[in-house]
Design an enzyme around this catalytic site. Structure first.
Site, PDB file in Angstrom:
ATOM      1  N   GLU A 109      36.917 118.697  -5.843  1.00  0.00           N
ATOM      2  CA  GLU A 109      36.511 119.344  -4.594  1.00  0.00           C
ATOM      3  C   GLU A 109      36.689 118.376  -3.421  1.00  0.00           C
ATOM      4  OE1 GLU A 109      35.772 122.520  -3.846  1.00  0.00           O
ATOM      5  OE2 GLU A 109      35.938 121.588  -1.888  1.00  0.00           O
ATOM      6  N   THR A 157      33.348 114.977  -9.287  1.00  0.00           N
ATOM      7  CA  THR A 157      34.332 113.895  -9.186  1.00  0.00           C
ATOM      8  C   THR A 157      34.177 113.000 -10.412  1.00  0.00           C
ATOM      9  OG1 THR A 157      34.186 113.988  -6.787  1.00  0.00           O
ATOM     10  CG2 THR A 157      35.101 111.973  -7.748  1.00  0.00           C
ATOM     11  N   ASN A 170      39.651 109.859  -1.536  1.00  0.00           N
ATOM     12  CA  ASN A 170      38.430 109.269  -0.969  1.00  0.00           C
ATOM     13  C   ASN A 170      38.618 107.780  -0.686  1.00  0.00           C
ATOM     14  OD1 ASN A 170      37.029 111.585  -0.761  1.00  0.00           O
ATOM     15  ND2 ASN A 170      35.526 111.149  -2.364  1.00  0.00           N
ATOM     16  N   CYS A 209      29.609 110.268  -1.601  1.00  0.00           N
ATOM     17  CA  CYS A 209      30.944 110.195  -2.206  1.00  0.00           C
ATOM     18  C   CYS A 209      31.650 108.857  -2.016  1.00  0.00           C
ATOM     19  CB  CYS A 209      31.805 111.328  -1.661  1.00  0.00           C
ATOM     20  SG  CYS A 209      31.197 112.930  -2.180  1.00  0.00           S
ATOM     21  N   ARG A 226      21.927 110.193   1.343  1.00  0.00           N
ATOM     22  CA  ARG A 226      22.387 109.297   0.276  1.00  0.00           C
ATOM     23  C   ARG A 226      23.290 108.202   0.849  1.00  0.00           C
ATOM     24  NH1 ARG A 226      24.026 113.854  -4.151  1.00  0.00           N
ATOM     25  NH2 ARG A 226      24.672 114.933  -2.269  1.00  0.00           N
TER      26      ARG A 226
HETATM   27  N1  LIG Z   1      28.589 116.152  -1.731  1.00  0.00           N
HETATM   28  C1  LIG Z   1      29.871 116.127  -1.388  1.00  0.00           C
HETATM   29  O1  LIG Z   1      30.220 116.097  -0.223  1.00  0.00           O
HETATM   30  C2  LIG Z   1      30.932 116.156  -2.464  1.00  0.00           C
HETATM   31  C3  LIG Z   1      32.250 116.482  -2.107  1.00  0.00           C
HETATM   32  C4  LIG Z   1      33.212 116.515  -3.098  1.00  0.00           C
HETATM   33  C5  LIG Z   1      32.884 116.213  -4.412  1.00  0.00           C
HETATM   34  N2  LIG Z   1      31.602 115.875  -4.723  1.00  0.00           N
HETATM   35  C6  LIG Z   1      31.290 115.605  -6.139  1.00  0.00           C
HETATM   36  O2  LIG Z   1      30.688 116.765  -6.691  1.00  0.00           O
HETATM   37  C7  LIG Z   1      29.699 116.398  -7.649  1.00  0.00           C
HETATM   38  C8  LIG Z   1      28.356 117.000  -7.270  1.00  0.00           C
HETATM   39  O3  LIG Z   1      27.964 116.435  -6.037  1.00  0.00           O
HETATM   40  P1  LIG Z   1      26.770 117.037  -5.174  1.00  0.00           P
HETATM   41  O4  LIG Z   1      26.758 116.305  -3.887  1.00  0.00           O
HETATM   42  O5  LIG Z   1      26.852 118.515  -5.188  1.00  0.00           O
HETATM   43  O6  LIG Z   1      25.530 116.563  -6.073  1.00  0.00           O
HETATM   44  P2  LIG Z   1      24.004 117.037  -5.980  1.00  0.00           P
HETATM   45  O7  LIG Z   1      23.205 115.895  -6.458  1.00  0.00           O
HETATM   46  O8  LIG Z   1      23.739 117.616  -4.642  1.00  0.00           O
HETATM   47  O9  LIG Z   1      23.915 118.234  -7.038  1.00  0.00           O
HETATM   48  C9  LIG Z   1      24.040 118.074  -8.413  1.00  0.00           C
HETATM   49  C10 LIG Z   1      23.169 119.130  -9.073  1.00  0.00           C
HETATM   50  O10 LIG Z   1      23.418 119.132 -10.478  1.00  0.00           O
HETATM   51  C11 LIG Z   1      22.189 119.428 -11.148  1.00  0.00           C
HETATM   52  N3  LIG Z   1      22.296 119.061 -12.557  1.00  0.00           N
HETATM   53  C12 LIG Z   1      22.320 117.826 -13.125  1.00  0.00           C
HETATM   54  N4  LIG Z   1      22.476 117.925 -14.452  1.00  0.00           N
HETATM   55  C13 LIG Z   1      22.574 119.233 -14.742  1.00  0.00           C
HETATM   56  C14 LIG Z   1      22.774 119.972 -15.955  1.00  0.00           C
HETATM   57  N5  LIG Z   1      22.909 119.360 -17.122  1.00  0.00           N
HETATM   58  N6  LIG Z   1      22.818 121.310 -15.864  1.00  0.00           N
HETATM   59  C15 LIG Z   1      22.688 121.929 -14.686  1.00  0.00           C
HETATM   60  N7  LIG Z   1      22.512 121.301 -13.522  1.00  0.00           N
HETATM   61  C16 LIG Z   1      22.468 119.973 -13.543  1.00  0.00           C
HETATM   62  C17 LIG Z   1      21.165 118.650 -10.356  1.00  0.00           C
HETATM   63  O11 LIG Z   1      19.861 119.116 -10.576  1.00  0.00           O
HETATM   64  C18 LIG Z   1      21.662 118.879  -8.914  1.00  0.00           C
HETATM   65  O12 LIG Z   1      21.057 120.011  -8.332  1.00  0.00           O
HETATM   66  C19 LIG Z   1      29.707 114.878  -7.707  1.00  0.00           C
HETATM   67  O13 LIG Z   1      30.563 114.461  -8.722  1.00  0.00           O
HETATM   68  C20 LIG Z   1      30.284 114.495  -6.354  1.00  0.00           C
HETATM   69  O14 LIG Z   1      30.935 113.249  -6.377  1.00  0.00           O
HETATM   70  C21 LIG Z   1      30.612 115.861  -3.784  1.00  0.00           C
END
Ligand SMILES: NC(=O)c1ccc[n+]([C@@H]2O[C@H](COP(=O)([O-])OP(=O)(O)OC[C@H]3O[C@@H](n4cnc5c(N)ncnc54)[C@H](O)[C@@H]3O)[C@@H](O)[C@H]2O)c1
Length: 444
Positions: free
Chosen positions: A149, A121, A209, A261, A340
């Site tokens: 997503e 996001t 959101n 989020c 979180r």
């Molecule tokens: N969690 C949700 O429900 C959800 C839903 C929709 C959108 N999003 C969005 O999706 C994105 C990811 O969210 P998430 O909850 O999966 O986060 P998360 O913290 O669970 O996962 C992020 C991952 O990225 C890895 N990472 C960071 N820098 C990196 C790099 N340079 N190379 C490779 N890996 C790297 C981290 O180690 C971590 O495992 C965010 O922008 C969030 O807002 C999340």
């Protein structure tokens, strides 16, 4: 298709696994060595219903692999998803450091044409920054696509496999075609692929959101007003929800929204608005109402035991000293271990600050919660055991197993039969008949 997913968190892991399930050849990459080691040894680092079996099946079929090697992931794939975290920076704006690091690394390792897809996001305009980061390193052609997503933790597989809609923002016909082909198996019923310009796609995620968070803060404020006036939020909610323009979804009062989020996205959108000279008054109120709501349950506990609310002053320094409060539910919502921004953190910290002892249970989030609370609270594997000698129970997360407990047994175990129902899951009449003192959110 050959796909790399950079960032193997909640979104990256679900995306990669579901894309493998539809027959693609996927590598999930992460810089977190421990996470990748776990995945490579068959351990799933997060709790998400159905995910483990799906990972096993696709790894077994050779369609899904995990690596810390960025070069290997990028070279493997024509489609490179960026699904890294975008946490809030100091001013609330999304911190794009991880996204841009990933983009630079993709640029560096390119070995041919790539579609680079932002699944994280990200604020409107990020695609341009990603493009610049790629261009600084890339020696091959590429297209940048926005594909936000919308999955919900706890129902992530279902949401990915049968999405309400797929939003694709692109300015290249070739990339658009590839994306439509990729998502075709997931949207067999109806035309749910929405193709638009990149900025609108980026904005769609934040607007969605923000709308959901607004509904939650709105109903929470209505609940407070109901409580003040002696009206019943359950009746009001039903009276509202049957209006099809309003609906029932996200209209449940509670202890405030949390998770990775809504809190950060509402703040980030307000900050983006500021940058284009819009004072985002609705968004700021949504957030302020939510902060107030997260304190409500602990204030109710305090008021019950001292007759005074935390803010009103005149309360002893440790007004809950000697009291034990049982807490059911720690994760920010059921069916996830995600802690979180969980309201439970605010509630428990307030109770501890007031001198209470806390004994807690959560079906899956206790390992994550231990990282936050350490040994400041008791963690019990059995929900009923939290009640032994407790002065009250606070229900914070509405896991289904808390919905119809054995109230008689609970009453026997508790020192005082007092329930603070932060999710309005119990029948208050029934509980009062059984001799409980019951508090809900905005209920009569
Ligand atoms: N969690 C949700 O429900 C959800 C839903 C929709 C959108 N999003 C969005 O999706 C994105 C990811 O969210 P998430 O909850 O999966 O986060 P998360 O913290 O669970 O996962 C992020 C991952 O990225 C890895 N990472 C960071 N820098 C990196 C790099 N340079 N190379 C490779 N890996 C790297 C981290 O180690 C971590 O495992 C965010 O922008 C969030 O807002 C999340």
């Amino acid at each position: 298709m050959k796909i790399a997913v950079i960032g193997t968190g909640y979104v990256g892991l679900v995306t990669g696994t579901c894309l493998a399930e539809s027959g693609n050849d996927v590598i999930c990459m992460d810089i977190d060595v421990r996470k990748i080691e776990m995945l490579n040894s068959g351990v799933v680092p997060i709790y998400e219903p159905g995910l483990e079996e799906l990972i096993k099946r696709n790894v077994g079929h050779g369609r899904l692999g995990f690596t810390t090697d960025m070069a290997k992931a990028v070279r493997h794939a024509e489609l490179n998803f960026i699904a890294v975290g975008t946490p809030p920076g100091e001013d609330g704006a999304a911190d794009l450091k991880y996204v841009l690091l990933a983009a630079r690394a993709i640029g560096k390792h390119m070995n041919g044409y790539k579609v680079v897809i932002n699944k994280s996001t990200v604020p409107v305009g990020t695609a341009d920054k990603v493009r610049a980061a790629l261009a600084a390193k890339a020696r091959f052609k590429f297209d940048v696509v926005s594909n936000p997503e919308f999955l919900k933790e706890g129902a992530a597989i279902e949401d990915f496999m049968r999405p309400d809609r797929v939003v694709i923002g692109a300015d290249s016909a070739k990339a658009m075609e590839i994306m439509e082909e990729l998502y075709a198996p997931f949207v067999r019923k109806g035309d749910r692929i929405l193709v638009m310009d990149i900025k609108s796609a980026e904005m769609t995620k934040y607007a969605s959101n923000a709308m959901l968070a607004t509904k939650i803060s709105f109903i929470n404020e209505m609940a407070l007003i109901c409580a003040g006036l002696g009206a019943d939020i359950d009746s009001v909610r039903r009276g509202m929800g049957f209006d099809r323009r309003i609906g029932f979804e996200f209209l449940f009062p509670g202890v405030g929204y949390g998770g990775s989020c809504f809190p950060k996205d509402v703040k980030a959108l307000a900050q983006t608005a500021k940058e284009c000279c819009v004072d985002a008054r609705v968004l700021k109120s949504v957030e302020a109402v939510n902060e107030r709501q997260k304190r409500l349950l602990s204030d109710m506990v305090l008021r019950h035991f001292t007759g005074k609310a935390a803010k009103t002053g005149g309360v002893a320094k440790k007004p809950l000293a000697g009291k034990t409060i049982a807490v059911w539910g720690l994760s920010f919502k059921p069916r996830t271990d995600d802690m979180r921004e969980a309201p439970s953190v605010v509630i428990i910290n307030n109770l501890l600050r007031a001198g209470a002892a806390v004994s807690a249970h959560d079906p899956v989030a206790m390992d994550e919660a231990r990282k936050i609370f350490k040994n400041r609270i008791g963690f019990l594997d059995d929900d009923y055991e939290t009640l032994r000698g407790a002065d009250a129970l606070a229900v914070v997360t509405e896991w289904s197993e808390f919905r119809t407990p054995d109230f008689k047994k609970m009453k026997r175990l508790m020192k005082r039969p007092v329930i603070f129902d932060g999710r309005n899951i119990y029948n208050q009449e029934e509980l009062r008949k059984l001799g409980f003192t019951y508090y809900g959110i905005g209920r009569r």
